[in-house]
Design a protein around this motif. Structure first.
Motif, mmCIF file in Angstrom:
data_model
loop_
_atom_site.group_PDB
_atom_site.id
_atom_site.type_symbol
_atom_site.label_atom_id
_atom_site.label_comp_id
_atom_site.label_asym_id
_atom_site.label_seq_id
_atom_site.Cartn_x
_atom_site.Cartn_y
_atom_site.Cartn_z
ATOM 1 N N ARG A 1 0.837 -1.189 0.000
ATOM 2 C CA ARG A 1 0.000 0.000 0.000
ATOM 3 C C ARG A 1 0.880 1.250 0.000
ATOM 4 N NH1 ARG A 1 -4.040 -0.959 4.826
ATOM 5 N NH2 ARG A 1 -2.124 -1.770 5.768
ATOM 6 N N HIS B 1 1.682 3.665 1.930
ATOM 7 C CA HIS B 1 2.493 4.056 3.085
ATOM 8 C C HIS B 1 3.363 2.912 3.625
ATOM 9 C CE1 HIS B 1 -1.286 2.385 4.663
ATOM 10 N NE2 HIS B 1 -0.556 1.927 5.657
ATOM 11 N N GLU B 2 3.496 1.827 2.878
ATOM 12 C CA GLU B 2 4.211 0.661 3.396
ATOM 13 C C GLU B 2 5.606 0.519 2.800
ATOM 14 O OE1 GLU B 2 0.508 -2.298 4.561
ATOM 15 O OE2 GLU B 2 1.479 -2.555 2.615
ATOM 16 N N PHE C 1 0.492 0.097 12.999
ATOM 17 C CA PHE C 1 0.129 0.203 11.595
ATOM 18 C C PHE C 1 -1.193 0.959 11.446
ATOM 19 C CE2 PHE C 1 2.844 -3.451 11.724
ATOM 20 C CZ PHE C 1 3.480 -3.500 10.490
ATOM 21 N N ASP C 2 -1.304 1.675 10.357
ATOM 22 C CA ASP C 2 -2.597 2.154 9.858
ATOM 23 C C ASP C 2 -3.363 3.023 10.850
ATOM 24 O OD1 ASP C 2 -2.040 0.697 7.597
ATOM 25 O OD2 ASP C 2 -3.287 -1.016 8.158
ATOM 26 N N CYS D 1 -5.511 6.094 12.026
ATOM 27 C CA CYS D 1 -6.576 6.655 11.196
ATOM 28 C C CYS D 1 -6.275 8.063 10.699
ATOM 29 C CB CYS D 1 -7.901 6.643 11.958
ATOM 30 S SG CYS D 1 -7.998 7.857 13.312
ATOM 31 N N GLN E 1 -6.445 2.238 14.768
ATOM 32 C CA GLN E 1 -5.356 1.708 13.945
ATOM 33 C C GLN E 1 -5.499 0.198 13.751
ATOM 34 O OE1 GLN E 1 -1.743 2.612 15.993
ATOM 35 N NE2 GLN E 1 -2.235 1.410 17.777
ATOM 36 N N GLY E 2 -4.726 -0.320 12.809
ATOM 37 C CA GLY E 2 -4.753 -1.743 12.531
ATOM 38 C C GLY E 2 -3.987 -2.544 13.571
ATOM 39 N N ASP F 1 4.916 -0.143 8.393
ATOM 40 C CA ASP F 1 4.295 1.151 8.115
ATOM 41 C C ASP F 1 5.383 2.225 8.118
ATOM 42 O OD1 ASP F 1 2.853 3.592 8.225
ATOM 43 O OD2 ASP F 1 1.165 2.620 9.213
#
Length: 354
Positions: A27, A29-30, A90-91, A93, A112-113, A131
Motif C-alpha cells: 500500500r 504508506h508501506e 500500523f494504519d 486513522c 489503527q490496525g 508502516d
C-alpha cells in the motif's frame, strides 16, 4: 521464506515456510524490509501464552530491523537501501484526537490496525512489511545488532523516562533496572543528566545495574522498608522525583510508588496483570501514576541519536538463525541470559556498520 511462528498457545515456536510479501501488493504508506536482525521481548512470552490478544498462526517478534527493498508510492521519506528500525503500529486513522494531537499520542490511535505479532506477522521472518509512518532510519555508526533491541525495549523505556518528568540533576528510580529495558533506562537517564536509583531483585541484575552506572543500587529482596530507607538516605529524605517501574513482579508497582517523593510520578510499563498499589501512596502522598507505551517516530529518532552520542551499550545475548528462537524463548522464560536476546536473521547484513 522462513518464518518462526506461534502455532498454538503455550507450545514451542515453529519454523514454517510462508509466502514472501509481494512488492506489487504494498500500500502507499508501506515499506518492504529484508530483515537483518530481530529481537526478543518479554511480552513475546505473553503472546505465546495467549495473555495478549493475537490470532494464530502468527510470526513472533515486534523488534525488527532491516533494509528497504521496496516502498509504496507515499513512503517518500525513505529510499531503497535505507536501514530501518521498524515501528510496531500500523494504519493509524489520522482523524481521531490522538492522531491530531501531539505526535507522542499518535501511536495510541484507537482505530489503527493490528500490531506486529497480533493479527499481523512480526519480525522473526526473512521479509517484513512495515508502516513507513512509524518507521525510523538507523543512524550512521549503529549496527543492526544494536538497533534491533531498541525497536521495543529502547523506545519503551525512553518514553517512560520522558514521562517521569524528572528535571535535570534530579533523582529517578528504575525498578527492574538490571533487565533488558532497565539497563538501557539507567544509561538514558544518566545521558539526560539525571541521578539514578536502580532497584532489582536478581544478583545478575544488580551487577548489570552497577556496571551501567546507577548512582545507587538497591536489592529489592531486602524488603520495601529497607529499600525505602536507603533511597531516603541518598535523597536527603525526599525520595526520587520520579520512578519508572519495569518489573512485572506483583510488588513492583507498590515499590515504585514507595520510593517516589510526595507529588512525584510513577510511570508503569509492564503488561499482563493488574497493578497493586496501597491507597496511601495515591491519596496521602499524592503519587501520580502514569502508563507509558512505546514512543513516536520523532522520539525514537532522539533515542537513537542519544545512543550514538553517548556511547550507550546494549547488553545482548546473540543467537544465530531463526532456528535458535525456541532456545532463546526458553532462556528468556528462565531468566538465564543478561539484557536482550537478539536473533541474527541475515548474517552478512548483521556484520555491516555504516
Amino acid at each position: 521464506m522462513r518464518a518462526c511462528q506461534i502455532i498454538e498457545y503455550n507450545k514451542t515456536h515453529q519454523i514454517r515456510q510462508i509466502p514472501i510479501p509481494s512488492t506489487s501488493s504494498l500500500r502507499p504508506h508501506e515499506l518492504l524490509l529484508k530483515i537483518a536482525v530481530s529481537s526478543l521481548c518479554h511480552s513475546d512470552l505473553e503472546y505465546q501464552s495467549g495473555t495478549l490478544s493475537n490470532t494464530l498462526p502468527v510470526t513472533a517478534s515486534h523488534e525488527g530491523t532491516g533494509t528497504v527493498i521496496a516502498a509504496g508510492s507515499a513512503a517518500t521519506a525513505f529510499s531503497i537501501g535505507d536501514r530501518i528500525m521498524a515501528g510496531q503500529t500500523f494504519d493509524r486513522c489520522g482523524e481521531c484526537d490522538d492522531c491530531r494531537g501531539p505526535e507522542a499520542y499518535q501511536h495510541y490511535c484507537s482505530h489503527q490496525g493490528p500490531m506486529m505479532s497480533t493479527q499481523r506477522n512480526g519480525a522473526f521472518q526473512e521479509y517484513l512489511v512495515v508502516d513507513a509512518r512509524q518507521a525510523t532510519r538507523i543512524p550512521e555508526g549503529m549496527s543492526f545488532l544494536t538497533a534491533a533491541p531498541l525497536a521495543c525495549a529502547g523506545v519503551t523505556v525512553w518514553r517512560g523516562i520522558l514521562n517521569a518528568e524528572v528535571p535535570k540533576g534530579g533523582w529517578i528510580g528504575i525498578v527492574g533496572s538490571g533487565g533488558g529495558l532497565g539497563h538501557l533506562g539507567v544509561q538514558f537517564a544518566r545521558a539526560r543528566g539525571l541521578r539514578v536509583v536502580g532497584v532489582d531483585a536478581r544478583d545478575e541484575g544488580l551487577d548489570l545495574t552497577d556496571q551501567v552506572g546507577a548512582d545507587l543500587v538497591v536489592d529489592a529482596r531486602l524488603g520495601k522498608e529497607e529499600v525505602v530507607r536507603r533511597v531516603m538516605e541518598a535523597t536527603e529524605g525526599r525520595g526520587v522525583d520520579g520512578t519508572v517501574t519495569l518489573s512485572d513482579a506483583k510488588s513492583a508497582a507498590a515499590m515504585g510508588c514507595a520510593i517516589t517523593r510526595k507529588h512525584g510520578t510513577m510511570v508503569y510499563i509492564p503488561v499482563g496483570h493488574a497493578l497493586e498499589i496501597p491507597f496511601e501512596e495515591v491519596i496521602f502522598r499524592d503519587v501520580r501514576i502514569k502508563g507509558s507505551f512505546l514512543c513516536s517516530p520523532r522520539e525514537a529518532t532522539d533515542m537513537l541519536e542519544c545512543v550514538v552520542q553517548h556511547g550507550i551499550k546494549v547488553q545482548s545475548t546473540i543467537f544465530h538463525g531463526l532456528e535458535e528462537v525456541p532456545k532463546a524463548v526458553e532462556q528468556l522464560r528462565a531468566g538465564t541470559y543478561q539484557g536482550k536476546g537478539v536473533i541474527v536473521v541475515d548474517e552478512e547484513a548483521a556484520k555491516a556498520v555504516r
